[in-house]
Design an enzyme around this catalytic site. Structure first.
Site, short mmCIF file in Angstrom:
data_model
loop_
_atom_site.label_atom_id
_atom_site.label_comp_id
_atom_site.label_asym_id
_atom_site.label_seq_id
_atom_site.Cartn_x
_atom_site.Cartn_y
_atom_site.Cartn_z
N LYS A 75 57.37 -18.61 -2.49
CA LYS A 75 56.35 -19.43 -2.50
C LYS A 75 56.22 -21.07 -2.59
CE LYS A 75 54.29 -14.99 -5.20
NZ LYS A 75 53.59 -14.53 -6.16
N HIS B 151 64.45 -1.77 -6.77
CA HIS B 151 63.89 -3.67 -7.06
C HIS B 151 64.55 -3.56 -8.64
CE1 HIS B 151 59.90 -4.71 -5.17
NE2 HIS B 151 59.90 -2.41 -4.74
N LYS C 221 65.06 -13.29 -16.86
CA LYS C 221 64.98 -15.20 -15.71
C LYS C 221 65.25 -16.93 -16.42
CE LYS C 221 60.88 -12.22 -13.97
NZ LYS C 221 61.47 -12.36 -12.33
N THR D 53 59.95 -13.64 -5.61
CA THR D 53 59.40 -13.89 -4.20
C THR D 53 58.13 -15.53 -4.85
OG1 THR D 53 57.48 -12.02 -4.82
CG2 THR D 53 58.85 -11.50 -3.31
N LYS E 207 56.25 -17.09 -13.60
CA LYS E 207 57.01 -15.65 -13.58
C LYS E 207 57.27 -15.16 -15.25
CE LYS E 207 61.24 -17.64 -12.20
NZ LYS E 207 61.63 -16.87 -11.11
N ARG E 208 56.80 -13.57 -15.09
CA ARG E 208 57.48 -12.86 -16.14
C ARG E 208 58.58 -13.45 -17.39
NH1 ARG E 208 54.11 -8.04 -16.61
NH2 ARG E 208 54.84 -8.53 -18.30
C1 LIG Z 1 54.65 -14.15 -6.83
C2 LIG Z 1 53.98 -13.77 -8.42
C3 LIG Z 1 55.19 -13.12 -9.15
C4 LIG Z 1 56.51 -13.12 -8.87
O1 LIG Z 1 57.54 -14.11 -9.29
P1 LIG Z 1 58.84 -13.72 -9.58
O2 LIG Z 1 59.51 -15.60 -9.71
O3 LIG Z 1 59.25 -13.55 -8.15
O4 LIG Z 1 59.62 -13.03 -10.14
C5 LIG Z 1 55.17 -12.82 -10.30
N1 LIG Z 1 53.80 -12.93 -10.75
C6 LIG Z 1 52.84 -13.24 -9.44
C7 LIG Z 1 51.18 -13.38 -9.82
C8 LIG Z 1 53.13 -13.69 -8.78
O5 LIG Z 1 51.60 -14.21 -7.87
#
Ligand SMILES: *Cc1c(COP(=O)(O)O)cnc(C)c1O
Length: 855
Positions: free
Chosen positions: A682, A379, A576, A678, A570-571
């Protein structure tokens, strides 16, 4: 006659994909609800709280799963298909209620029933705590995969840990992140079923006894693993799979020594120590912290799960006809074990230990079986995230496993020597045991050697692990390396979270997309249909207004709903580059201050995400964003043209509110650092445009939608590599770009932190002198790309057309597609339609004296 505005109830009622609402169902649901309120919750309507109503509803819905759940498991037992075991230290499930109603197709009936009972179903849905047993993308991927495996009818199980405390709740206090424990089980969890009768023993510590070469692990401390099962319903197919999470229980004679000394109270109190194994999720995303308790968690999951897998393998229907399955030869034909990152990679030495030490297989046979059964998903390529466990920890906690790992390494290095004779540098590089400095085991290397398939999670990432991170291993085992681009479940991430958009899509092209996301390409032909584009715009506007209400309520910030909703959730991580987004905020602010009457496309910039509690720089970035927000939001010159919102406590249920309202999705990691992402998918599925680098799955999103429908900027991977070779110098860009110099100086001299002018010096120094992620190099390209975004947004129909083409091109990013590929290329299982008879809903049909059950 003017149409009355629709209520949420009316709107939800119309949507046929959410299930039609036959009168009998509504009547039955109301009865069951009242019955649960009375018998299960033990309340009447005079004293029931909203939570009581939520729980009564949850139990009502759960009843609809039970028959299907039992039938599905019976079916697997009788047909004995190959099972898929998805092992993960994280399952970031979020809420279960609405997802269950959607997948069972009873959402409309439930809406109607609750409406008739005078209750607000959306209010009740909000009471459910998120199951936050994950940090971010990796944990959410596991949750999406469970949904897809059930929807495809795979005989699959999720195996993980039932943490008492999931990911912490984030509070923002005076701009700083403060962590609070996540007591998600405080009011009970109506979705799980404890199975205390199936506890399994797990061993730790002890020593290895050698009886003429036959090894035994003895004098261990025992902790029990208690399973809790949760149902995983497929969408509209009567399949209900199981997610089994293990909870640690002290054995009844834990710490016998105290017990014998009469220190009974001490002995009981010490049970906590054993039970701490499943106490709390480690809150690190993409970061390895070599703590003993974490290693215990990893082994605890693996040891409990493998006992369960082997028990099920032996006791299958064919097994019992044939008393014991005569050999483990067929094990890889019946069992696929997928390792979600290296976190559960001790499954490899543990399976070998069971086969050799307990089942008495010869090593070579055990090795063949193990490699055929196991597969590993990588990952990340960030070096700080790769698990490298100190040998001394393994030796203390798992002495037999360490021996086995050494033996694997011994045999493996012999193979390397055979294949590349005389290359001692290569041998040293490839050793599973790193010898320089503190001795450590490289868990990724072990996972690669012990698996028949290794995959990355997006095309570019799979390429990087083959040619860079694991290059020597890819040369050694070229056939093992694969790509499986990540995906998301369209049930939760469109049908459930965005009913407005689901509805207008279904009106145009029907409902096939719910289980075949490629069907969304059918929308392409409406790209010039102005009426439809205006419908898309209207849906987005409604979603934006709903989010604006939430922001007003939660943070008391009034946002302009015709501004660009520019979102990065995101985190929080340096790679990032939330900081680069923050630089953009400051640029816009400085421009408006300098020229208040300039032409300006209004923006609301929202950032959300948690920082690991021990990650100093990430926490400082949160503070900077909030301080910039304080300055910007309170400046009357700026007005509502620019607003900064920190979205506190970002989690799955908040993602479901935010993403449908986004105009712009920020996916701006340094090329080569984000394995897939991911979140990006979305947003695309919900009709937001992406500003992003050529990193992770952004690359494939661009391929699907075309370069003209995405805002790409910055260095690509080759340019990043070349810059690293040449040597990166931030000052070069600082001197050259006036806007960059101005904002860095402001950060450095306390412009945004008059309370402490030195507050952000660490950020300045990092960016100028030690920045691995090269913000300054991508800055100019990012800012001019954002200027293009602002320009395009001024043309609503052009923007809407791009949004539509984004939605229409998102078919590839369904986790159904991802899982179909794993099924075919790695697991060797067939996606199949389980034709279950219509399930009976009453317990009597399954009772001991039932005639119906004999059928
Ligand atoms: C989808 C999702 C992530 C992943 O987000 P990235 O932008 O791909 O890092 C992290 N936290 C939550 C709550 C999510 O639904």
């Amino acid at each position: 006659m003017a149409a009355k505005p629709q209520t949420d109830h009316d709107r939800r009622k119309q949507i046929s994909i959410r299930g039609i609402a036959p009168v009998e169902n509504v009547v039955d649901l109301k009865k069951a609800f009242n019955r649960h309120l009375h018998y299960t919750i033990v309340k009447d309507r005079n004293v029931a709280t909203p939570r009581d109503y939520y729980l009564a509803l949850a139990h009502t819905i759960r009843d609809h799963l039970v028959g299907r759940w039992i039938r599905t498991q019976q079916h697997y037992y009788e047909k004995d298909p190959k099972r898929v075991y998805y092992l993960s230290l994280e399952f970031y499930m979020g809420r279960t209620l609405a997802n269950t109603m959607v997948n069972l197709g009873i959402q409309s009936s439930c809406d109607e029933a609750l409406y008739q009972l005078g209750l607000d179903i959306e209010e009740l849905e909000e009471i459910e705590e998120d199951a936050g047993l994950g940090n971010g993308g990796l944990g959410r991927l596991a949750a999406c995969f469970l949904d897809s495996m059930a929807t495809l009818g795979l005989a699959a199980y999720g195996y993980g840990i039932r943490y008492d405390y999931g990911i912490f709740a984030q509070k923002i206090e005076n701009g700083w992140q403060v962590e609070e424990p996540d007591e998600w089980l405080r009011y009970g969890n109506p979705w799980e079923k404890a199975r205390p009768e199936y506890v399994l023993p797990i061993n730790f510590y002890g020593r290895v006894e050698d009886n003429g070469g036959k090894k035994r692990w003895v004098d261990t401390q025992v902790v029990f693993a208690m399973p809790y099962d949760s149902p995983i319903p497929g969408y509209g197919n009567n399949t209900v799979n199981t997610m089994r999470l293990w909870s640690a229980k002290a054995s009844s004679n834990f710490d016998l020594k105290f017990f014998n000394n009469g220190e009974y109270i001490q002995a009981v109190c010490d049970r906590n120590e054993a039970e701490n194994i499943s106490r709390v999720l480690y809150p690190n995303d993409n970061f390895f912290e070599g703590k003993e308790l974490r290693l215990k968690q990893e082994y605890f999951l693996v040891a409990a799960t493998l006992q369960d897998i082997i028990r099920r393998f032996k006791s299958s229907r064919f097994g019992s006809r044939d008393p014991i399955r005569t050999s483990f030869d067929s094990f890889p034909d019946k069992v696929a074990i997928q390792l979600n990152d290296t976190h559960p990679s001790l499954a490899i030495p543990e399976l070998l230990r069971i086969l050799v030490d307990i089942e008495g297989l010869p090593w070579d046979k055990a090795w063949e079986v193990t490699v055929k059964a196991c597969a590993y998903t990588n990952h990340t390529v960030l070096p700080e995230a790769l698990e490298r466990w100190p040998v001394h920890l393994l030796e203390k906690l798992l002495p037999r496993h360490l021996e086995i790992i050494y033996y694997i390494n011994h045999l493996f290095l012999q193979e390397v020597a055979k294949k590349f004779p005389g290359d001692s540098e290569k041998m040293k590089r490839m050793s599973l045991v790193e010898e320089d400095g503190e001795k450590r085991v490289n868990m990724a290397y072990m996972a690669i050697v012990g698996s028949h398939a290794i995959n990355g999670v997006a095309a570019i990432h799979s390429q990087i692990i083959k040619t860079d991170t694991f290059r020597d291993f890819a040369e050694m085992f070229p056939d093992r390396f694969q790509n499986k681009t990540n995906g998301i479940t369209p049930r939760r991430w469109l049908l459930l979270c965005n009913p407005g958009l689901s509805d207008v899509i279904a009106e145009k092209i029907g409902e096939e997309w719910v289980t075949n996301l490629y069907a969304l390409t059918g929308l392409k032909k409406f790209a010039k249909d102005e009426t439809f584009l205006r419908t898309i715009i209207k849906v987005k506007q409604e979603n934006k207004m709903k989010l604006a209400e939430y922001i007003k309520q939660e943070f008391n910030i009034t946002v302009n709903t015709s501004s660009i909703f520019d979102i990065q959730v995101k985190r929080i991580h340096e790679y990032k580059r939330q900081l680069m987004n923050c630089f953009h905020m400051i640029v816009l602010y400085n421009r408006l201050k300098k020229n208040p009457s300039m032409k300006f496309t209004p923006r609301t910039i929202m950032i959300g995400g948690k920082a690991a509690p021990g990650y100093h720089m990430a926490k400082l970035i949160i503070k900077l964003i909030n301080n910039v927000g304080r300055t910007v939001n309170n400046d009357p010159i700026i007005g509502d043209r620019l607003k900064i919102v920190y979205l506190e406590n970002y989690r799955v249920s908040l993602a479901e509110k935010i993403i449908p309202a986004a105009d712009l999705s920020e996916q701006i990691s340094t090329a080569g650092t984000e394995a897939s992402g991911t979140g990006n998918m979305k947003f695309q599925l919900n009709g937001a445009l992406t500003i992003g680098t050529l990193d992770g799955a952004n690359v494939e999103m661009r391929e699907e939608m075309g370069d003209e429908n995405i805002f790409i900027f910055g260095m690509n991977v080759e340019e990043v590599e070349e810059t690293k070779r040449q040597g990166y110098n931030a000052r070069e860009f600082y001197e050259k770009n006036g806007e960059l110099k101005q904002l860095l100086d402001q950060i450095n001299n306390g412009y945004f932190s008059p309370e402490d002018p030195n507050m952000f010096k660490d950020i300045y120094n990092n960016i100028m002198y030690t920045d691995r992620f090269m913000l300054c190099k991508d800055f100019e390209s990012y800012i001019s790309c954002q200027d293009r975004v602002s320009e395009v947004f001024r043309d609503p129909l052009e923007w809407a057309k791009m949004c539509l083409l984004n939605i229409a091109s998102s078919g590839k990013f369904s986790s159904d597609r991802t899982i179909s590929e794993y099924a075919k290329d790695i697991w060797g299982v067939e996606p199949n339609d389980i034709k279950l008879p219509a399930p009976h809903e009453t317990p009597e049909d399954f009772g001991l004296d039932s005639k119906a059950a004999k059928k």
